[in-house]
Motif scaffolding. Structure first.
Motif, short mmCIF file in Angstrom:
data_model
loop_
_atom_site.label_atom_id
_atom_site.label_comp_id
_atom_site.label_asym_id
_atom_site.label_seq_id
_atom_site.Cartn_x
_atom_site.Cartn_y
_atom_site.Cartn_z
N PRO A 100 150.15 66.08 107.65
CA PRO A 100 150.40 65.22 108.82
C PRO A 100 150.80 66.04 110.04
N GLU A 101 150.34 65.62 111.19
CA GLU A 101 150.62 66.33 112.44
C GLU A 101 152.09 66.22 112.83
N ARG A 102 152.79 65.19 112.33
CA ARG A 102 154.19 65.01 112.74
C ARG A 102 155.09 66.12 112.21
N TRP A 103 154.62 66.86 111.23
CA TRP A 103 155.42 67.95 110.68
C TRP A 103 155.02 69.32 111.24
N ARG A 104 153.89 69.40 111.89
CA ARG A 104 153.35 70.72 112.26
C ARG A 104 154.28 71.49 113.18
N ASP A 105 154.84 70.79 114.16
CA ASP A 105 155.70 71.48 115.13
C ASP A 105 157.11 71.69 114.61
N LEU A 106 157.45 71.10 113.47
CA LEU A 106 158.81 71.22 112.94
C LEU A 106 158.93 72.30 111.87
N ILE A 107 157.80 72.94 111.52
CA ILE A 107 157.82 73.89 110.41
C ILE A 107 158.43 75.21 110.89
N PRO A 108 159.46 75.70 110.20
CA PRO A 108 160.08 76.99 110.57
C PRO A 108 159.19 78.15 110.11
N LEU A 109 158.34 78.67 111.00
CA LEU A 109 157.39 79.71 110.62
C LEU A 109 158.06 81.07 110.48
N ASN A 110 159.01 81.38 111.37
CA ASN A 110 159.68 82.69 111.35
C ASN A 110 160.94 82.56 110.52
N THR A 111 160.79 82.50 109.21
CA THR A 111 161.93 82.33 108.31
C THR A 111 162.61 83.67 108.11
N THR A 112 163.85 83.78 108.52
CA THR A 112 164.57 85.06 108.44
C THR A 112 164.79 85.48 107.01
N ALA A 113 164.83 84.52 106.10
CA ALA A 113 165.05 84.87 104.70
C ALA A 113 163.88 85.63 104.13
N LEU A 114 162.68 85.56 104.80
CA LEU A 114 161.51 86.27 104.31
C LEU A 114 161.33 87.63 104.98
N ASP A 115 162.27 88.02 105.84
CA ASP A 115 162.15 89.31 106.50
C ASP A 115 162.25 90.44 105.48
N GLY A 116 161.61 91.48 105.71
CA GLY A 116 161.61 92.61 104.80
C GLY A 116 160.65 92.38 103.66
N ASN A 117 160.97 92.91 102.51
CA ASN A 117 160.09 92.80 101.34
C ASN A 117 160.63 91.81 100.32
#
Length: 647
Positions: A100-117
């Motif tokens: 659904p498009e209503r969630w597209r702009d709310l998705i946290p793409l730059n998740t800090t927990a995924l930084d690094g390896n």
């Protein structure tokens, strides 16, 4: 006081235990078991799905195959609770998105927990500020593995630690998992907890009630025994089930009743006699109040003894002529022997009885009483009613037989007398009269013979119809065709008298299952009557109508009509209207035959008067189903132009 305190303590203890057990069960079951378990299950499921998503997306990311990535995302959306699937490159740019498009702009793409390896999937709760809908967002790195071993044959089969690989982050996989189903499970769990709590509470209440009953039963038994003794049941005794104070009280009570019973043997004997009586016995005082009644009285009136004693006598007894029966009349008329009265039960049913009464001598300190005895004669009344009906039926049958024989004698004697008279006259003038005169004599003989034959044929037809031996051949029939045929048969007779017979065609075909010849016979009889009693230059109208489930045929004329009181009688054997008993009528059997024929078609026939003059005869025949034959029931139905036998 000790008993009261014991009961209170037991009840308070039971209720407290139930409340504590319910609260503990509810808290442990809901908080510790369901909520944490369901949320953890949702997180585990999301992490597994996003990990699988990232592993399967490696090939598509390496070769930039967006079609494959979309296919993988689409397959994940078929999983329960998965709302959206998203793949970004290592710079967090969206490569594919499905959901659904209503969630597209709310998705946290730059998740800090995924930084690094960090290779473990990450779960983050997010909320749509517009709809308030909650979602669990799961993210995981997409890796590209590069083999560093110089032995290609070990690349796929050897352990990753020995074959030498370099894992490079080439993107991220994101999934949105809705907690709705888990929330529904939590709600269901909460309902289960509520149900469990209610069951526990109900069990506790029932337990408390039964406990209270168990404790107080001896006291209630003692109260019941006291009431029984007060009511005169001196043979009643208590069972001492315990050795405590209540048990000792029960033993003392039994000793008292035994002593009292020994001094009232005569009263007990009288009570047994009254109980064994089948007749209704009621003792009434001078004020008209019931003081005593036996078991038969309670059964007859549908009342308990406690409800009957103290009741006013006139409230349930009356005279046969519906007048009330006051106590004054009872006192004045006593003694009475076998007079008819009416008792009215508690349910409103009226019971006829043979009633007797007598005054009882008053003892010292007591008012005068009246003893009444009544015998239920309902069955005798039914037998009397049956006998009366049988007598009336027999008298009616005898009268009908006499009337039938008288009518038969009259109807047969008239044409026979004509035949004999003209035969005798012809014999006397055989040699002297002209040939034309002799021919007239024979014509009269032939005419009377035909009348006699018609009468006998009608009698035979009626007898066969009434006995069920008349054969019927049911086929699909268009009633208008039958009307046209019968109308043509009477065209010459109508033309001689100037009578017009109108038979307009119906708007649609009037189809039914019928015996053509029998219905034509009905039409002939009805039309012949209409012609016979219509004035010259009159008009007769025949109409056929489909009225939904039946075909109705109406034959109306402008003749003398039929008296209203005779509209039903004219369908009886040898019955004729008083307005038509002028020699114009027939044998009086035609309409009786018509009624029997229509009845065999499961139809009906009746007559009405027209305003201002004339009569109209109607008959109806079912269009869909016809049952016939007394020996064998058959059901026919018109189905697409053909007749189908259903039974």
């Amino acid at each position: 006081m000790h008993v009261k305190n014991s009961l209170s303590i037991k009840y308070a203890l039971s209720v407290s235990l139930i409340i504590i057990a319910t609260a503990v069960t509810l808290s442990i079951t809901f908080n510790a078991r369901y909520v944490a378990l369901f949320e953890q299950d949702l997180v585990d499921k999301g992490q597994l799905l996003v990990k699988t998503f990232s592993d399967h997306s490696e090939f598509g990311m390496v070769f930039h195959n967006s079609q494959q990535l979309n296919a993988i995302a689409a397959s994940l959306l078929t999983q329960p609770d998965v709302v959206y699937a998203l793949i970004t490159d290592k710079n967090h740019r969206v490569l594919i998105y499905q959901g659904p498009e209503r969630w597209r702009d709310l998705i946290p793409l730059n998740t800090t927990a995924l930084d690094g390896n960090n290779s473990e999937p990450v779960a983050l709760p997010i909320t749509n500020p517009t709809t308030g809908e909650r979602m669990y967002h799961f993210s995981s790195h997409i890796y590209s593995e590069t083999f560093t071993t110089d032995k290609p044959e070990l690349t796929l089969l050897s352990d990753p630690a020995t074959r030498g690989t370099i894992r490079t982050v080439i993107g991220q996989a994101h999934l949105g998992v809705s907690p709705k189903s888990k929330q529904a499970e939590v709600r269901q769990a909460r309902r289960n907890v509520v149900r469990t709590t209610l069951v526990i509470v109900m069990v506790g209440v029932v337990t408390a009630v039964f406990l209270s009953m168990y404790v107080t039963r001896p006291i209630k038994n003692l109260v019941t025994a006291t009431c029984e003794i007060a009511g005169g049941n001196l043979g009643f005794s208590l069972r001492a089930r315990s050795s405590d104070e209540i048990g000792e009280l029960a033993k003392s009570f039994n000793t008292m009743t035994q002593a009292l019973q020994r001094t009232t043997v005569s009263r007990d004997y009288v009570d047994n006699v009254l109980k064994a009586m089948n007749d209704v016995l009621i003792v009434v005082n001078a004020d008209g109040v019931v003081e005593r009644a036996n078991i038969a009285a309670c059964k007859c009136l549908g009342l308990k003894n406690s409800d009957l004693v103290g009741r006013e006598f006139h409230s349930f007894v009356r005279l046969v002529n519906d007048e009330p029966y006051e106590i004054r009349q009872l006192i004045e008329e006593s003694p009475l022997v076998n007079v008819e009265r009416i008792y009215k039960t508690a349910g409103g049913r009226e019971v006829p009885v043979l009633f007797s009464s007598s005054m009882m001598a008053a003892s010292e300190g007591h008012t005068r009483q009246i003893v009444t005895v009544a015998q239920d004669i309902t069955k005798l009344k039914l037998i009397e009613s049956d006998l009366r009906r049988a007598k009336n039926s027999a008298e009616k049958a005898n009268a009908e037989k006499s009337e039938f024989l008288a009518n038969m004698s009259h109807e047969l004697r008239t044409p026979l007398h004509s035949v004999l008279s003209f035969a005798e006259l012809g014999m006397e003038k055989l040699t002297t009269a002209a040939q034309e005169k002799i021919y007239d004599y024979f014509s009269e003989i032939e005419h009377s013979g035909r009348i006699l034959l018609e009468l006998l044929n009608s009698l035979l037809d009626l007898a066969k119809l009434e006995s069920g031996k008349m054969p019927f051949e049911f086929v699909e029939t268009d009633v208008y065709d039958l009307i046209s045929a019968v109308r043509g048969e009477f065209s010459l007779l109508c033309a001689e008298r100037g009578i017009v017979v109108e038979a307009p065609a119906a708007a649609q075909a009037c189809l039914c299952v019928a015996d053509r010849d029998k219905i034509k016979q009905v039409l002939r009889n009805v039309l012949a009557n209409a012609i016979r009693f219509s004035p010259d230059q009159g008009t007769i109208r025949i109409e056929s109508t489909d009225i939904g489930g039946s075909v109705r045929v109406s034959v109306s004329d402008d003749g003398v009509g039929v008296p209203s009181a005779e509209l039903d009688d004219i369908f009886h054997k040898f019955a004729q209207s008083s307005k038509t008993k002028t020699g114009a009528g027939g044998t009086g059997l035609g309409l009786a035959i018509c009624r029997e024929i229509i009845a065999k078609h499961n139809g009906r026939i009746w007559a009405e008067n027209r305003d201002p003059c004339g009569a109209v005869f109607h008959f109806e025949i079912p269009t869909a189903i016809v049952m016939f034959s007394d020996s064998e029931t058959q059901i026919l139905r018109i189905d697409k132009g053909s007749v189908t036998k259903l039974m």
